[in-house]
Design a protein around this motif. Structure first.
Motif, PDB file in Angstrom:
ATOM      1  N   MET A  77      42.156  32.586  29.560  1.00  0.00           N
ATOM      2  CA  MET A  77      41.972  33.950  29.137  1.00  0.00           C
ATOM      3  C   MET A  77      40.899  34.625  29.980  1.00  0.00           C
ATOM      4  O   MET A  77      41.037  35.789  30.322  1.00  0.00           O
ATOM      5  CB  MET A  77      41.541  33.948  27.671  1.00  0.00           C
ATOM      6  N   GLY A  78      39.830  33.892  30.262  1.00  0.00           N
ATOM      7  CA  GLY A  78      38.743  34.457  31.052  1.00  0.00           C
ATOM      8  C   GLY A  78      39.196  34.908  32.432  1.00  0.00           C
ATOM      9  O   GLY A  78      38.784  35.962  32.922  1.00  0.00           O
ATOM     10  N   LEU A  79      40.070  34.101  33.051  1.00  0.00           N
ATOM     11  CA  LEU A  79      40.591  34.473  34.370  1.00  0.00           C
ATOM     12  C   LEU A  79      41.467  35.720  34.297  1.00  0.00           C
ATOM     13  O   LEU A  79      41.438  36.562  35.195  1.00  0.00           O
ATOM     14  CB  LEU A  79      41.375  33.314  34.980  1.00  0.00           C
ATOM     15  N   LEU A  80      42.238  35.823  33.228  1.00  0.00           N
ATOM     16  CA  LEU A  80      43.085  36.997  33.042  1.00  0.00           C
ATOM     17  C   LEU A  80      42.227  38.257  32.889  1.00  0.00           C
ATOM     18  O   LEU A  80      42.470  39.271  33.547  1.00  0.00           O
ATOM     19  CB  LEU A  80      43.987  36.820  31.813  1.00  0.00           C
ATOM     20  N   VAL A  81      41.210  38.179  32.038  1.00  0.00           N
ATOM     21  CA  VAL A  81      40.323  39.329  31.830  1.00  0.00           C
ATOM     22  C   VAL A  81      39.596  39.683  33.123  1.00  0.00           C
ATOM     23  O   VAL A  81      39.491  40.857  33.484  1.00  0.00           O
ATOM     24  CB  VAL A  81      39.314  39.044  30.689  1.00  0.00           C
ATOM     25  N   LYS A  82      39.114  38.674  33.852  1.00  0.00           N
ATOM     26  CA  LYS A  82      38.437  38.919  35.122  1.00  0.00           C
ATOM     27  C   LYS A  82      39.382  39.611  36.100  1.00  0.00           C
ATOM     28  O   LYS A  82      38.993  40.536  36.812  1.00  0.00           O
ATOM     29  CB  LYS A  82      37.906  37.618  35.720  1.00  0.00           C
ATOM     30  N   GLY A  83      40.623  39.162  36.142  1.00  0.00           N
ATOM     31  CA  GLY A  83      41.608  39.785  37.027  1.00  0.00           C
ATOM     32  C   GLY A  83      41.845  41.242  36.681  1.00  0.00           C
ATOM     33  O   GLY A  83      41.911  42.104  37.571  1.00  0.00           O
ATOM     34  N   ILE A  84      41.972  41.539  35.399  1.00  0.00           N
ATOM     35  CA  ILE A  84      42.165  42.933  34.961  1.00  0.00           C
ATOM     36  C   ILE A  84      40.934  43.766  35.309  1.00  0.00           C
ATOM     37  O   ILE A  84      41.049  44.876  35.825  1.00  0.00           O
ATOM     38  CB  ILE A  84      42.468  42.985  33.449  1.00  0.00           C
ATOM     39  N   ASP A  85      39.755  43.207  35.041  1.00  0.00           N
ATOM     40  CA  ASP A  85      38.513  43.922  35.369  1.00  0.00           C
ATOM     41  C   ASP A  85      38.428  44.211  36.859  1.00  0.00           C
ATOM     42  O   ASP A  85      38.161  45.334  37.270  1.00  0.00           O
ATOM     43  CB  ASP A  85      37.287  43.105  34.940  1.00  0.00           C
ATOM     44  N   ASP A  86      38.640  43.186  37.673  1.00  0.00           N
ATOM     45  CA  ASP A  86      38.499  43.321  39.122  1.00  0.00           C
ATOM     46  C   ASP A  86      39.554  44.223  39.755  1.00  0.00           C
ATOM     47  O   ASP A  86      39.269  44.950  40.705  1.00  0.00           O
ATOM     48  CB  ASP A  86      38.534  41.946  39.800  1.00  0.00           C
ATOM     49  N   GLN A  87      40.770  44.162  39.244  1.00  0.00           N
ATOM     50  CA  GLN A  87      41.863  44.912  39.851  1.00  0.00           C
ATOM     51  C   GLN A  87      42.067  46.308  39.262  1.00  0.00           C
ATOM     52  O   GLN A  87      42.648  47.165  39.909  1.00  0.00           O
ATOM     53  CB  GLN A  87      43.171  44.123  39.728  1.00  0.00           C
ATOM     54  N   PHE A  88      41.624  46.509  38.040  1.00  0.00           N
ATOM     55  CA  PHE A  88      41.869  47.806  37.415  1.00  0.00           C
ATOM     56  C   PHE A  88      40.597  48.455  36.874  1.00  0.00           C
ATOM     57  O   PHE A  88      40.218  49.544  37.292  1.00  0.00           O
ATOM     58  CB  PHE A  88      42.899  47.686  36.281  1.00  0.00           C
ATOM     59  N   TYR A  89      39.944  47.802  35.920  1.00  0.00           N
ATOM     60  CA  TYR A  89      38.836  48.436  35.195  1.00  0.00           C
ATOM     61  C   TYR A  89      37.703  48.884  36.121  1.00  0.00           C
ATOM     62  O   TYR A  89      37.294  50.044  36.088  1.00  0.00           O
ATOM     63  CB  TYR A  89      38.305  47.494  34.107  1.00  0.00           C
ATOM     64  N   PHE A  90      37.178  47.993  36.942  1.00  0.00           N
ATOM     65  CA  PHE A  90      36.044  48.348  37.792  1.00  0.00           C
ATOM     66  C   PHE A  90      36.400  49.387  38.850  1.00  0.00           C
ATOM     67  O   PHE A  90      35.671  50.371  39.019  1.00  0.00           O
ATOM     68  CB  PHE A  90      35.405  47.104  38.412  1.00  0.00           C
ATOM     69  N   PRO A  91      37.529  49.240  39.559  1.00  0.00           N
ATOM     70  CA  PRO A  91      37.882  50.283  40.535  1.00  0.00           C
ATOM     71  C   PRO A  91      38.109  51.654  39.890  1.00  0.00           C
ATOM     72  O   PRO A  91      37.705  52.678  40.440  1.00  0.00           O
ATOM     73  CB  PRO A  91      39.170  49.774  41.181  1.00  0.00           C
ATOM     74  N   GLU A  92      38.737  51.680  38.722  1.00  0.00           N
ATOM     75  CA  GLU A  92      38.973  52.951  38.041  1.00  0.00           C
ATOM     76  C   GLU A  92      37.666  53.548  37.530  1.00  0.00           C
ATOM     77  O   GLU A  92      37.480  54.766  37.570  1.00  0.00           O
ATOM     78  CB  GLU A  92      39.976  52.789  36.889  1.00  0.00           C
ATOM     79  N   THR A  93      36.759  52.711  37.071  1.00  0.00           N
ATOM     80  CA  THR A  93      35.447  53.194  36.635  1.00  0.00           C
ATOM     81  C   THR A  93      34.709  53.820  37.810  1.00  0.00           C
ATOM     82  O   THR A  93      34.112  54.895  37.676  1.00  0.00           O
ATOM     83  CB  THR A  93      34.618  52.043  36.016  1.00  0.00           C
ATOM     84  N   LYS A  94      34.772  53.179  38.971  1.00  0.00           N
ATOM     85  CA  LYS A  94      34.125  53.730  40.170  1.00  0.00           C
ATOM     86  C   LYS A  94      34.724  55.088  40.536  1.00  0.00           C
ATOM     87  O   LYS A  94      33.993  56.018  40.873  1.00  0.00           O
ATOM     88  CB  LYS A  94      34.258  52.763  41.340  1.00  0.00           C
ATOM     89  N   LYS A  95      36.043  55.225  40.447  1.00  0.00           N
ATOM     90  CA  LYS A  95      36.688  56.509  40.741  1.00  0.00           C
ATOM     91  C   LYS A  95      36.193  57.598  39.782  1.00  0.00           C
ATOM     92  O   LYS A  95      35.939  58.734  40.191  1.00  0.00           O
ATOM     93  CB  LYS A  95      38.211  56.397  40.631  1.00  0.00           C
ATOM     94  N   ASN A  96      36.080  57.243  38.507  1.00  0.00           N
ATOM     95  CA  ASN A  96      35.615  58.210  37.520  1.00  0.00           C
ATOM     96  C   ASN A  96      34.155  58.590  37.757  1.00  0.00           C
ATOM     97  O   ASN A  96      33.784  59.757  37.609  1.00  0.00           O
ATOM     98  CB  ASN A  96      35.815  57.677  36.104  1.00  0.00           C
ATOM     99  N   LEU A  97      33.334  57.616  38.133  1.00  0.00           N
ATOM    100  CA  LEU A  97      31.938  57.913  38.429  1.00  0.00           C
ATOM    101  C   LEU A  97      31.815  58.795  39.663  1.00  0.00           C
ATOM    102  O   LEU A  97      30.978  59.704  39.702  1.00  0.00           O
ATOM    103  CB  LEU A  97      31.136  56.622  38.584  1.00  0.00           C
TER     104      LEU A  97
END
Length: 111
Positions: free
Chosen positions: A1-21
């Protein structure tokens, strides 16, 4: 599960957060050119209060958390948000609004 969450964070959440910032920093840059230090107009509005939670609480209020998200030096990446965060933290009306909200918070869950 941790790897799945990390993958989602790295591929979607963090890049999208940076775009919004990036987007929010650009808004503040434009506002600064017009002589304002707020997101809308030239005085504290609901926009500043609403954005204070994700920006202050989650990112600019906890630079260690921002480092863990891989954002690097957030003050250099988003200087306008950084200045806004410092300013709004000292804004008397913002402090008063937070105190008012805190007065209505319940310390014990009503279960």
């Amino acid at each position: 599960m941790g790897l799945l969450v990390k993958g989602i964070d790295d591929q979607f959440y963090f890049p999208e957060t940076k775009k919004n910032l990036d987007f929010l920093d650009a808004i503040l840059a434009k506002q600064k050119q017009s002589g304002s230090k707020y997101f809308v107009g030239k005085k504290l509005t609901g926009a500043d209060i609403i954005l204070s939670f994700p920006l202050l609480t989650n990112i600019f209020g906890s630079k260690e958390s921002a480092q863990k998200m891989g954002f690097g030096n957030i003050d250099k990446l988003w200087p306008n948000i950084s200045a806004w965060a410092e300013n709004i933290s000292k804004e008397p009306k913002f402090i008063k609004a937070n105190d008012l909200v805190a007065s209505f918070e319940v310390s014990k869950p009503n279960i």
